[in-house]
Structures are given as C-alpha cells and as structure tokens.
Scaffold this active site. Sequence first.
Site, PDB file in Angstrom:
ATOM      1  CG  HIS A  19      40.666  59.663  44.400  1.00 30.37           C
ATOM      2  ND1 HIS A  19      40.627  61.173  44.180  1.00 30.37           N
ATOM      3  CD2 HIS A  19      42.023  59.375  44.715  1.00 30.37           C
ATOM      4  CE1 HIS A  19      42.095  61.741  44.431  1.00 30.37           C
ATOM      5  NE2 HIS A  19      42.504  61.040  45.013  1.00 30.37           N
ATOM      6  CD  GLU A  20      43.655  55.611  45.847  1.00 37.04           C
ATOM      7  OE1 GLU A  20      44.473  56.107  44.981  1.00 37.04           O
ATOM      8  OE2 GLU A  20      43.403  56.788  46.579  1.00 37.04           O
ATOM      9  CG  HIS A  23      47.034  58.764  42.462  1.00 38.24           C
ATOM     10  ND1 HIS A  23      47.209  60.001  42.955  1.00 38.24           N
ATOM     11  CD2 HIS A  23      45.272  59.469  43.639  1.00 38.24           C
ATOM     12  CE1 HIS A  23      46.674  61.074  43.681  1.00 38.24           C
ATOM     13  NE2 HIS A  23      45.744  60.534  44.117  1.00 38.24           N
TER      14      HIS A  23
END
Length: 424
Positions: A19-20, A23
């Site tokens: 997920h990170e 970003h």
Amino acid sequence: MVKTILVFLLVFGIIVIVHEFGHFYFAKRAGILVREFSIGFGPKLFYHRKGETTYTVRLLPVGGYVRMAGYEEEADLRAGMPVSLFLNEENKVEKIDLQNKLQSVDSVPIEVTNFDLEEKLFIEGRIEGQIDAIQTYQVTRTALLVEKDGTTLQIAPKDRQFQSASLINRMLTNFAGPLNNFILAIIAFILLAFVQGGVPSEEALVGNVQEDTPAAAANIESGDKILSIDNTEIESFRQMITIVGEAPETQRTFTIEKADGTIIEETIMPESVDNGQGEQVGRIGVEVSFDRSFFSKIKFGFTESWSIVSQIFVILGSFLTGGFSIDKLGGPVAIFATSQNVAQAGILGIINFIGFLSVNLGIMNLLPIPALDGGKLLLNIIEGIRKKPISEEKEGILTLIGVGFLLILMLAVTWNDIQTFFLN
C-alpha cells in the site's frame, strides 16, 4: 502463538508495504520528496537511509506511512532550539542535528533565532558562548536534518513539496495506495489458483471421490453433479457440504446428474466425523471439482477480488439501510485472532488471507473520510472544481476531525474484537 504472531506480521507487513509503496512510487514519479518510508508507528526500532529517503521500522506493527515533504508535516525545527550545524567546504550547512548530545568538534553549536528551509534556505542563530553574536548560514538543498530520535531526513525545499506537484499527480499519489492493494489482491488470488492447482467449481461438481466413503459406496464418480438433496436444490458445492454436514448418520436422497447426462437418485447416509472443533458433522467423501485451465486461473484473480468488493459494498450499504453495527467491522485484534486459523491452513490460507485483507484495506482507504486516502481524493476533486485548494487551516481542521473519528472508531472496534475473540 509464535506461529500466529509470525503469520500476522507477515500478512499485515506485506499489505502495508505494498500500500505505502504505491504512494511512494507515484510521489517519486511526481518529483515529490519522500522523506521517510515507515513500517509501523511509534518509536523507531531501526532505520536505513538510501538516496533521498529514510526507511524505518517502528515499534507498533499496525500500519505504516510515507512521509512526503509538506504533507501534513509538523515543523521539525523551532526558534530557541539548540542545534548543531555541520558545514561543507563552502561553509554551507549540510546537516542540522536536533539531538541534545555532546557536541562534535566538527559542528557549530547555535541557538536558533530564525530559519527558512523551504525557499531562502538559511538558518541563523546565536553561537554558543557568544550571546550577542548572531550568525547566518546558507543551507544546501540536500541538507540533512537529524531528528531528536536520531532519524535522519532530508530538508524539503518548496518546489519538492507535495502541494507543489500538479493536481493530477497529487490525485494519483493519493489513489496509488488503494490501487496497489487491489493489484496485490488480484495477484494473490491468481497465485492461490496456481498453487492449489486450479479454480474450485462454482457448481456442485464432484472432483475426487475418496475410497471407502459413503460416496464411493453409492458409485458417485468424478464429474458427477449434485442437483438436489431431499428435494432441496443445490446451487454450489459449499451449499452441498453445509447440508450434508448438518445431518450425520441420517439418510439423505441425492439427485445426481452423471457425466453422460443421465439423472439418477441415490440414498446416502453421511458418516459422522469430527470437524476439529469437537463437533460431529456429516461427510460423504467427495472433493470439489477444479477448473485447471491457465485462463481460469488468471481470471480467478479478478473474479474473486470483485466478489469480495461486492460483499464489502453490501455490508457498507447495510449500514445505511439497517443501521450501523460495530460487529460488522474488524481491526488488528480481529486480524490477529483470524491469523491463528490462517496459520493452521498453511500457505493456501496465508495467500487467501493476503488477498482478502488487501481488498478490504483498499476499499476502506477509499472511503471519503478526512485523513483517509478517499478523503484526500475528495479534497482534490473539490480543488479541481473550485480551481483552487482549500485553505491549509480548513484542511487541517477536517483532517483533525477525521483522525478523531477514526481513533474513536478504532478504539470501539478493538474493544469489540477483544470481547468477541478473547472474553467470550
């Protein structure tokens, strides 16, 4: 217990990192300075710096974050703070140490009176031992800032900050985390299909028939389809297993479609077996049929992910139609409790759990709640409509409200999970 903890850390760690990384990748692609990539929250356990980014692992394994320059950051440096400056050959500051430790002979100790690390790139202060002497130093664009906990970060000039990126790049950066979760889920379910050798049939199609079982005695064969049990129409293999399990040692009438299209009826008495939880259930000794084609395995990644998405939307919709229920939500405690069963299921259970949780995390993060990715995307859309961003003050208030709401919700969910899994 150790195995459960390891599974929890593995599953949660993979999901958070993926997920990170979404970003992280799109921020880097947009030219935004990523100061820190952290797994976990709280005090840092260790860190490693590579390029412009510091990679940290922190004590509480309940999430992670990408620390982008100018993105919900608090000032690291304040007037009146004692710091140590390290200068390069051009007498420019290349490192600012905020730690209150013994001074290095290579550093210049000052008490900060003024600074600008975003545009003019300078720092000034009183030199230790010289009360009236205020010295101004220019700061390099890539200067390092050593925080009080020892974490080393790079300073963030204005043009490298999040708000300096174009609106579309900021939207992509905000959306990239959930997007990566959906991609991870698809990959996980594709991998699951390959590891287990195929995709389970959605119909009540018989695969292998175990020897010396009621099914073998009734001449049920691989490829047969169970149409009904005691006049109850069977729509899936799981439904068939459920009905059989409810009545061990009870004769049931099975309507079966043979592989050649012939329809027959057989009276079968499911044998009684222990389900591993001290309960006796019925079993006839058949396994589900698998579609082993390459295309079906690839397709399974998408169909299974979409199936979970649909189920989540049904649950979210029920909050609007039937009222909010905390029992329909689960947090880290529920994930940990479930990890015990997942650990017992082996590699197939772990892969399936990764896919399931990844879809859930992706959907939850897209909810239009301030502080979540969905809330940030909503603000981006509003900015696009208004042709100007919401003021930092208003955005800060909205974010604070969102954080407060999420904190209260997390505490309520956690307490409910503790009661459900450990106190009942």
